[in-house]
Motif scaffolding. Structure first.
Motif, PDB file in Angstrom:
ATOM      1  N   ARG A  78       0.825  -1.211   0.000  1.00 38.54           N
ATOM      2  CA  ARG A  78       0.000   0.000   0.000  1.00 38.54           C
ATOM      3  C   ARG A  78       0.856   1.256   0.000  1.00 38.54           C
ATOM      4  O   ARG A  78       0.328   2.365   0.108  1.00 38.54           O
ATOM      5  N   VAL A  79       2.184   1.108  -0.102  1.00 44.17           N
ATOM      6  CA  VAL A  79       3.108   2.245  -0.009  1.00 44.17           C
ATOM      7  C   VAL A  79       3.772   2.510  -1.356  1.00 44.17           C
ATOM      8  O   VAL A  79       4.343   1.603  -1.972  1.00 44.17           O
ATOM      9  N   ALA A  80       3.700   3.749  -1.800  1.00 45.95           N
ATOM     10  CA  ALA A  80       4.429   4.195  -2.987  1.00 45.95           C
ATOM     11  C   ALA A  80       5.562   5.105  -2.547  1.00 45.95           C
ATOM     12  O   ALA A  80       5.473   5.785  -1.518  1.00 45.95           O
ATOM     13  N   ILE A  81       6.649   5.118  -3.324  1.00 47.46           N
ATOM     14  CA  ILE A  81       7.803   5.958  -2.980  1.00 47.46           C
ATOM     15  C   ILE A  81       7.959   7.079  -4.001  1.00 47.46           C
ATOM     16  O   ILE A  81       7.590   6.950  -5.166  1.00 47.46           O
ATOM     17  N   GLY A  82       8.495   8.186  -3.508  1.00 47.59           N
ATOM     18  CA  GLY A  82       8.725   9.328  -4.382  1.00 47.59           C
ATOM     19  C   GLY A  82       9.685  10.296  -3.732  1.00 47.59           C
ATOM     20  O   GLY A  82      10.481   9.923  -2.863  1.00 47.59           O
ATOM     21  N   SER A  83       9.581  11.569  -4.118  1.00 47.55           N
ATOM     22  CA  SER A  83      10.548  12.544  -3.629  1.00 47.55           C
ATOM     23  C   SER A  83       9.925  13.787  -3.022  1.00 47.55           C
ATOM     24  O   SER A  83      10.590  14.497  -2.272  1.00 47.55           O
ATOM     25  N   GLN A  84       8.640  14.085  -3.317  1.00 50.37           N
ATOM     26  CA  GLN A  84       8.029  15.311  -2.824  1.00 50.37           C
ATOM     27  C   GLN A  84       6.575  15.077  -2.456  1.00 50.37           C
ATOM     28  O   GLN A  84       5.858  14.361  -3.163  1.00 50.37           O
ATOM     29  N   THR A 194      -2.343   8.881   2.503  1.00 49.61           N
ATOM     30  CA  THR A 194      -1.489   9.748   3.313  1.00 49.61           C
ATOM     31  C   THR A 194      -0.216  10.034   2.534  1.00 49.61           C
ATOM     32  O   THR A 194       0.169   9.270   1.642  1.00 49.61           O
ATOM     33  N   VAL A 195       0.432  11.121   2.907  1.00 51.70           N
ATOM     34  CA  VAL A 195       1.731  11.444   2.331  1.00 51.70           C
ATOM     35  C   VAL A 195       2.655  11.890   3.450  1.00 51.70           C
ATOM     36  O   VAL A 195       2.214  12.508   4.425  1.00 51.70           O
ATOM     37  N   CYS A 196       3.923  11.532   3.331  1.00 51.53           N
ATOM     38  CA  CYS A 196       4.918  11.938   4.329  1.00 51.53           C
ATOM     39  C   CYS A 196       6.249  12.181   3.645  1.00 51.53           C
ATOM     40  O   CYS A 196       6.745  11.308   2.927  1.00 51.53           O
ATOM     41  N   HIS A 197       6.816  13.365   3.846  1.00 50.40           N
ATOM     42  CA  HIS A 197       8.192  13.621   3.433  1.00 50.40           C
ATOM     43  C   HIS A 197       9.075  13.346   4.639  1.00 50.40           C
ATOM     44  O   HIS A 197       8.812  13.863   5.728  1.00 50.40           O
ATOM     45  N   THR A 212       0.697   6.481   0.975  1.00 47.30           N
ATOM     46  CA  THR A 212      -0.058   5.266   1.231  1.00 47.30           C
ATOM     47  C   THR A 212      -1.445   5.436   0.623  1.00 47.30           C
ATOM     48  O   THR A 212      -2.028   6.525   0.680  1.00 47.30           O
ATOM     49  N   VAL A 213      -1.958   4.360   0.063  1.00 51.54           N
ATOM     50  CA  VAL A 213      -3.271   4.384  -0.582  1.00 51.54           C
ATOM     51  C   VAL A 213      -4.064   3.171  -0.121  1.00 51.54           C
ATOM     52  O   VAL A 213      -3.561   2.041  -0.162  1.00 51.54           O
ATOM     53  N   ALA A 214      -5.292   3.416   0.295  1.00 52.94           N
ATOM     54  CA  ALA A 214      -6.142   2.330   0.761  1.00 52.94           C
ATOM     55  C   ALA A 214      -6.577   1.447  -0.403  1.00 52.94           C
ATOM     56  O   ALA A 214      -6.683   1.902  -1.549  1.00 52.94           O
ATOM     57  N   ASP A 246      -0.058  -3.176  -7.272  1.00 50.92           N
ATOM     58  CA  ASP A 246      -0.296  -2.534  -5.982  1.00 50.92           C
ATOM     59  C   ASP A 246       0.128  -1.070  -6.044  1.00 50.92           C
ATOM     60  O   ASP A 246       0.248  -0.498  -7.135  1.00 50.92           O
ATOM     61  N   ALA A 247       0.375  -0.455  -4.891  1.00 52.26           N
ATOM     62  CA  ALA A 247       0.689   0.973  -4.845  1.00 52.26           C
ATOM     63  C   ALA A 247       2.001   1.324  -5.519  1.00 52.26           C
ATOM     64  O   ALA A 247       2.270   2.508  -5.772  1.00 52.26           O
TER      65      ALA A 247
END
Length: 353
Positions: A78-84, A194-197, A212-214, A246-247
């Motif tokens: 459920r977790v995607a990764i990125g930079s911003q 949700t998003v978190c830096h 994170t995406v449900a 998935d995410a």
């Protein structure tokens, strides 16, 4: 490291930081722990010698994804990764129907508001004070977008009331946890997204963000690139690649070196008891408020802010060697695992001069 430190996880974590007394700015940028410093230096030395281990970079990213998933109590899928954070907010904005209403908080961080304000397609943004957010949700609200902890004021949202209000009216929730994860226990599954830096309270290098995406909410993968492929190395060329189921389909190609530094920082915080971190940080913040007569907030916060329209108090703190910040006409200090009572005393003394 002393035997007492080994027996106290918070003391052990504090020993990882070389930050000087008076650093009260985790809400601006978290200093790297020693393990992050070692990892980044070793990676730079290897890269300088031409020994870039790309498969290991990818493994670091996946381990970081897993660690973050543990921190916010969701499955790694459920977790995607990125930079911003703003990139992920833009992804959520692009996934809303035309004409959707987005309910936000007055004065929330712009990266969580501007992607919706400028989304076009008739999307409407309405904002209210944080305390009124839950009751302001209506049948016409499609998305409630808010920060769990407000950057400018340190206020902690009543997440349970907001989620319940959204559920009553069939609205989705998008929560920015950047100012929360690391000192406040967060269960990301409570929200639709949700998003978190990670460069603030998680003390990771800037350039590491998580979404994170449900289950059941299909976003539009508008940023899809090779890393969003089901097999990234088979998705490098052409437009026919199959995206991950998935995410990971929302992944943005990772800044490898930033993740090299993020992994050990995430390991450090994953190993800590969230309740102990919360007690430590909010206790120090409470002591600071009590010394200066600042009212306690409705919900305890590790961030303390107070009116400072001319910046005089921030100037006093800075002149005394205290690293603090000023936001929206307010002075702002934050207390993290590497802070202790000495930091409270230093800041209080500076403001009483």
């Amino acid at each position: 490291m002393t035997p007492a430190t080994l027996l106290d996880p918070l003391a052990s974590a504090r020993a990882e930081f070389a930050v000087e007394p008076g650093y009260l700015a985790a809400c601006t940028v978290g200093p790297p722990p020693a393990s992050t410093r070692r990892a980044v230096i070793a990676d730079v030395e290897s890269a300088a010698a031409g020994r870039m281990n790309i498969p290991e970079y990818c493994a670091v990213v996946e381990r970081s994804r897993d660690l973050y998933a543990r921190l916010v109590s969701v499955h790694p899928g459920r977790v995607a990764i990125g930079s911003q954070a703003s990139v992920f907010a833009g992804l959520v904005a692009a996934s809303l129907p035309d004409g959707a209403e987005v309910l936000c908080v007055d004065g929330d961080f712009s990266s969580i508001m501007l992607p919706f304000v400028h989304a076009g397609r008739g999307i409407r943004v309405r904002s209210v004070p944080l305390a009124q957010l839950a009751e302001a949700i209506t049948e016409g609200t499609d998305l409630v977008a808010f920060s769990l902890v407000q950057s400018a004021t340190g206020e902690v949202a009543d997440a349970a009331a907001i989620v319940a209000g959204a559920a009553r009216h069939g609205a989705r929730t998008f929560c920015d946890t950047t100012q929360a994860v690391g000192w406040l226990a967060v269960s990301a599954s409570a929200f639709d997204a949700t998003v978190c830096h990670a460069y603030k309270w998680l003390c990771a290098p800037r350039g590491v963000a998580f979404l994170t995406v449900a289950e059941g909410w299909e976003l539009r993968p508008i940023h899809a690139g090779w890393y969003a492929g089901d097999d990234p190395w088979a998705a490098c060329y052409g437009g026919g690649a199959t995206l991950a189921e998935d995410a990971r389909r929302y992944d943005v190609s990772p800044a490898w070196q930033a993740f090299v530094g993020a992994e050990p920082a995430l390991e450090l915080f994953t190993a800590l008891d969230p309740a102990a971190v919360y007690e430590h940080t909010t206790r120090l913040a409470g002591q600071f408020r009590a010394e200066l007569g600042i009212p306690e907030p409705t919900r305890p916060s590790a961030i303390v802010t107070w009116d400072d329209p001319d910046g005089a108090d921030l100037g006093r703190l800075t002149a005394a060697g205290i690293v603090a910040s000023g936001r929206a006409g307010r002075a702002r200090v934050a207390f993290h695992v590497f802070n202790d009572e000495r930091d409270v005393e230093l800041a209080v003394a500076a403001l009483r001069r």
